[in-house]
Motif scaffolding. Structure first.
Motif, short mmCIF file in Angstrom:
data_model
loop_
_atom_site.label_atom_id
_atom_site.label_comp_id
_atom_site.label_asym_id
_atom_site.label_seq_id
_atom_site.Cartn_x
_atom_site.Cartn_y
_atom_site.Cartn_z
N THR A 1 34.96 32.06 31.86
CA THR A 1 35.86 32.94 32.61
C THR A 1 35.24 33.30 33.96
N SER B 1 35.13 36.35 36.91
CA SER B 1 35.36 37.78 37.13
C SER B 1 35.02 38.15 38.57
N THR C 1 38.35 42.35 38.04
CA THR C 1 39.22 41.38 37.38
C THR C 1 38.41 40.53 36.42
N ARG D 1 42.77 36.14 34.80
CA ARG D 1 44.00 36.51 35.53
C ARG D 1 44.38 37.97 35.33
N TYR D 2 43.49 38.74 34.72
CA TYR D 2 43.80 40.13 34.41
C TYR D 2 43.02 41.09 35.30
N THR D 3 43.67 42.18 35.68
CA THR D 3 43.06 43.20 36.54
C THR D 3 42.57 44.35 35.68
N TYR D 4 41.31 44.78 35.91
CA TYR D 4 40.69 45.83 35.10
C TYR D 4 40.32 47.02 35.97
N GLN E 1 45.79 50.15 41.99
CA GLN E 1 46.82 49.12 41.98
C GLN E 1 46.81 48.25 43.24
N GLU F 1 44.34 42.99 42.83
CA GLU F 1 45.13 42.07 42.00
C GLU F 1 44.39 40.74 41.85
N ALA F 2 44.32 40.26 40.61
CA ALA F 2 43.74 38.94 40.34
C ALA F 2 44.81 37.87 40.58
N GLN F 3 44.43 36.79 41.23
CA GLN F 3 45.36 35.70 41.52
C GLN F 3 44.73 34.37 41.12
N TRP G 1 40.04 31.11 42.31
CA TRP G 1 40.18 32.42 41.68
C TRP G 1 40.06 33.46 42.79
#
Length: 303
Positions: free
Chosen positions: A90, A92, A103, A106-109, A113, A116-118, A126
């Protein structure tokens, strides 16, 4: 004694299982190339025992990935990371300022707001996107791969604001009859300014005025410049000049037109006047201090 033996039994089984895996890994290297045992042992060593940094199958970052990104306040910015041979690992993004995980995949942690992960499926890119970045978002970020230990690619982000600078500084001293030469530079704008206006005091400078001798040269680009020339300067030309682009803050400078006195002599005279004032204030304070002290006669009378 019974509980101790029963408690040690799982530990013994784990040790035997761990040794078995090592035997499988070693025996795989002696098997004919391409056998099932050889493939499984290499996969086990690569994924569970340790990462082979020199292996051609190890993940690595594309050398062409940018390391410095400049963005504008309020305009979206994208930090890019290209990874080769990622396989089942993965990617990050981490912010170094507070060691904050932003991130994973593809997930934002993060609760912010703006981040954003793209990532597009089957793509090597990434990205970390920041909507409406601010100056405080400047700093170092790191794209990490979940190897053992993790490897990272650092990216420095610099968020800037549009600015306007007049090269002469806050003041300009010139002799009467010479040319007032002011250069205004506009930087860090989303696009070149459509207009740059010069004003003298509260009046917009009119290049077709009866005074004459006024010219303007403007060059637009990533860094736009505007050069104002006022020939044969006289006393009426002194005052505040302001350069005002339509998409950046304005900047001002005060022009002094001198008739005979050298600017250095004028500045020295100003400094001397300041020193005289300071000396006068100190003298007054000393006199007040002396007058406030009781005299010798008064002290003798009281005793």
């Amino acid at each position: 004694m019974g509980p101790i033996v029963s408690g040690a039994r799982p530990v013994l089984w784990l040790s035997l299982l761990h040794g078995f895996f090592f035997l499988v890994a070693d025996s795989g290297t002696e098997s004919p190339e391409g056998t099932t045992t050889d493939m499984s042992s290499r996969q086990f060593r690569a994924e569970f025992l340790h990462e082979w940094q020199g292996s051609p199958d190890a993940p690595y970052f594309d050398p062409g990935t940018p390391k410095n990104i400049t963005g504008l306040v309020g305009h979206p910015v994208r930090l890019l990371c290209r990874v080769k041979n990622l396989k089942n690992r993965t990617v990050s993004w981490v912010r170094h300022r507070d060691i904050h995980l932003l991130t994973v995949g593809r997930y934002t942690y993060t609760s912010d707001q703006r981040f954003e992960a793209q990532h597009k499926p089957r793509s090597e890119e990434w990205a970390l996107r920041i909507r409406s970045p601010q100056r405080r978002d400047s700093g170092q970020y790191e794209c990490q791969i979940s190897t053992t230990p993790p490897i990272g690619h650092a990216v420095f982000l610099n968020i800037v604001e549009p600015e306007t600078i007049i090269s002469s500084g806050p003041e300009l001293f010139i002799q009467a009859g010479s040319t007032i030469n002011l250069t205004c530079t506009v930087r860090h704008t989303p696009e070149p300014p459509t207009s740059i206006t010069w004003t003298h005091g509260d009046q917009v400078i009119n290049f077709d005025s009866a005074r004459g001798g006024i010219s303007l040269v403007t060059e637009k680009g990533l860094k736009s410049t505007s050069r104002l020339l006022v020939q044969r300067a006289r006393g009426q030309d002194a005052g505040m000049y302001t350069c005002g682009p339509n998409n950046a803050p304005s900047s001002s400078t005060r022009v002094h037109v001198l008739s005979g006195e050298h600017p250095a002599a004028m500045q020295q005279g100003s400094a001397r006047s300041t020193l005289d004032k300071t000396a006068s204030i100190l003298c007054c304070l000393s006199m007040l201090y002396v007058l406030s002290k009781p005299t010798f006669n008064a002290l003798e009378f009281e005793t």
